[in-house]
Design a protein around this motif. Structure first.
Motif, mmCIF file in Angstrom:
data_model
loop_
_atom_site.group_PDB
_atom_site.id
_atom_site.type_symbol
_atom_site.label_atom_id
_atom_site.label_comp_id
_atom_site.label_asym_id
_atom_site.label_seq_id
_atom_site.Cartn_x
_atom_site.Cartn_y
_atom_site.Cartn_z
ATOM 1 N N LEU A 103 45.789 78.386 7.078
ATOM 2 C CA LEU A 103 47.332 78.426 6.894
ATOM 3 C C LEU A 103 47.829 78.949 8.899
ATOM 4 C CD1 LEU A 103 47.300 80.503 3.693
ATOM 5 C CD2 LEU A 103 46.754 77.999 4.337
ATOM 6 N N ARG A 104 49.205 78.114 8.595
ATOM 7 C CA ARG A 104 49.473 78.107 9.932
ATOM 8 C C ARG A 104 51.335 77.732 9.417
ATOM 9 N NH1 ARG A 104 46.139 76.469 15.429
ATOM 10 N NH2 ARG A 104 44.449 77.887 14.606
ATOM 11 N N PRO A 105 51.601 78.826 9.030
ATOM 12 C CA PRO A 105 53.166 78.537 8.716
ATOM 13 C C PRO A 105 54.427 78.648 10.338
ATOM 14 C CG PRO A 105 53.137 81.414 8.681
ATOM 15 C CD PRO A 105 51.872 80.237 9.109
ATOM 16 N N GLY A 242 44.584 68.766 12.247
ATOM 17 C CA GLY A 242 45.475 70.693 11.785
ATOM 18 C C GLY A 242 45.344 71.047 13.083
ATOM 19 N N ASP A 243 45.203 71.282 14.271
ATOM 20 C CA ASP A 243 45.092 71.833 15.391
ATOM 21 C C ASP A 243 45.688 71.603 16.525
ATOM 22 O OD1 ASP A 243 43.910 73.990 18.274
ATOM 23 O OD2 ASP A 243 43.380 71.713 18.563
ATOM 24 N N ILE A 244 45.849 69.984 16.241
ATOM 25 C CA ILE A 244 47.422 69.542 16.811
ATOM 26 C C ILE A 244 48.420 69.604 16.371
ATOM 27 C CG2 ILE A 244 47.887 67.162 18.318
ATOM 28 C CD1 ILE A 244 44.816 67.070 18.156
ATOM 29 N N SER A 246 49.929 71.805 14.435
ATOM 30 C CA SER A 246 50.086 73.237 14.693
ATOM 31 C C SER A 246 50.768 73.568 15.462
ATOM 32 C CB SER A 246 49.211 74.318 13.393
ATOM 33 O OG SER A 246 48.189 73.863 14.472
ATOM 34 N N ASP A 247 50.263 73.387 16.570
ATOM 35 C CA ASP A 247 50.741 74.771 18.066
ATOM 36 C C ASP A 247 52.442 72.705 18.419
ATOM 37 O OD1 ASP A 247 48.281 75.305 18.951
ATOM 38 O OD2 ASP A 247 48.528 74.342 20.987
ATOM 39 N N LEU A 248 52.144 71.552 17.702
ATOM 40 C CA LEU A 248 53.550 70.886 17.703
ATOM 41 C C LEU A 248 54.918 72.026 17.065
ATOM 42 C CD1 LEU A 248 55.250 68.675 18.334
ATOM 43 C CD2 LEU A 248 54.173 66.963 16.183
HETATM 44 MG MG MG Z 1 44.746 75.407 18.791
#
Ligand code: MG
Ligand code: IPM
Length: 352
Positions: A103-105, A242-244, A246-248
């Motif tokens: 989970l990445r808020p 999701g990796d990409i 969430s950085d954005l």
């Molecule tokens: Mg990452």
């Protein structure tokens, strides 16, 4: 209450930011009368240096016998080209602990509007998005092959219905606790695994009549995040997308140095870490931003230990210190007071 916390400082700025989070957790102990037992352990590059392995068995054992894990960051150019990479430790511990949901808020704090790369006009409706990233499947864990002569290499993106369903459930449940809007991000116009992903999410939606599910291709989702971030509530997507994304989303929120993440599986034991990396270029300089790790610790208190009041106290203290105009270098703007990593953590602890 008493809890056992495994600490994995890792590499680069990892030790500094984890120390910052411990400073704040000690203030929580004092204020609320809890006891946190910390056990520090090795993973990533520092573990390669010490044991020749990015993820020693002892580290897995310590994490498994703890109530939760707080991680700094791993990796750095020192281990580029090494036969074993520090990142393998991170992927290994996620798998070993069965932490399939990440989970990445991303929340745009009013104090940090100037730190966002987006113009005011794009931010007028704010940003409050939760990226729910599948964490133990997909191309990160598929078969990897390469030709002996180096002429080709391949990585496999594979998802089972079960894997998609379990992350989908987490995403729908998360949406139910928020604004009930879920966007499933895939590349179903090209990838077979994405078509399975989309079909499974659509089927699952029948169990959540209150949640409004829509689908978006990943390229469009990236564009939509940049032009109209306020349209998103919860995003659910595969490991790599999701990796990409969430950085954005974190960059739009001002700085990747602000944002936490929680990785959870079937049990309450989770792993909590900032979403940024080990920033080896600024390691040891006391200029890193400890806030992402501090608010990751807050997520741990809330999600794994059920200590919501304590978690809220940490987040309020962070806001208070930002309102007092203290800023680390990554979120510095005109008229603010430049503050180091250690000092920032101490200020948050004092204002708890
Ligand atoms: Mg990452
Ligand atoms: C993250 C990181 C990791 C990932 C790396 C360090 C392996 O980028 O947690 O987002 O790709 O998952």
């Amino acid at each position: 209450m008493e809890f056992n916390i495994a600490l994995i400082p890792g590499d680069g700025i990892g030790p500094e930011i984890v120390a910052g989070a411990v400073t704040v957790l000690k203030a929580v102990e004092k204020k609320f009368g809890h006891k946190f037992n910390f056990t520090e352990t090795y993973m990533g590059g520092c573990a390669i240096d010490k044991y020749g392995e990015p993820l020693p068995q002892e580290t897995v054992d310590i994490c498994k016998s703890s109530d939760s894990v707080l991680l700094g960051a791993v990796g750095g150019p020192k281990w580029d080209g090494a036969p074993k990479r520090p990142e393998a430790g991170l992927l290994g511990i996620r798998k070993a602990l069965g932490l399939y949901s990440n989970l990445r808020p991303s929340i745009l704090k009013p104090q940090l509007k100037d730190a966002s790369p987006l113009k005011d006009e794009k931010l007028k409706n704010g940003l409050d998005v939760m990226v729910v990233r599948e964490l133990t499947g997909g191309i990160y864990f598929g078969n990897r092959e390469k030709a002996e002569d180096g002429s080709w290499a391949s990585d496999e993106e594979r998802y089972s219905v079960e894997e998609v369903k379990r992350i989908g459930k987490i995403a729908f449940d998360t949406a139910m606790l928020r604004n009930k809007r879920l966007v499933s991000v895939d590349k179903a116009n090209v990838l077979e695994s994405s078509r399975l992903w989309r079909r499974t999410m659509t089927e699952l939606a029948a169990e959540y009549p209150e949640v409004e599910l829509s689908h978006m291709y990943v390229d469009n989702a990236a564009m939509q995040l940049a032009i109209n971030p306020a349209q998103f509530d919860v995003i659910v997507t595969s490991n790599i997308f999701g990796d990409i994304l969430s950085d954005l989303s974190s960059a739009i929120a001002g700085s990747i140095g602000m944002l936490p993440s929680a990785s959870l599986g079937a049990t309450k034991c989770g792993m909590y870490e900032p979403i940024h990396g080990s920033a080896p270029d600024i390691a040891g300089m006391d200029i890193a931003n400890p806030i992402a790790t501090i608010v990751s610790a807050a997520m741990m208190l809330e999600m794994s230990f059920g200590l919501s009041e304590e978690a809220k106290a940490i987040n309020t203290a962070v806001d208070k210190v930002l309102d007092m105009n203290y800023r680390t270098a990554d979120i510095m703007s005109e008229g603010m007071i430049k503050t180091g990593c250690k000092k920032m953590a101490e200020l948050i602890a004092e204002n708890l």
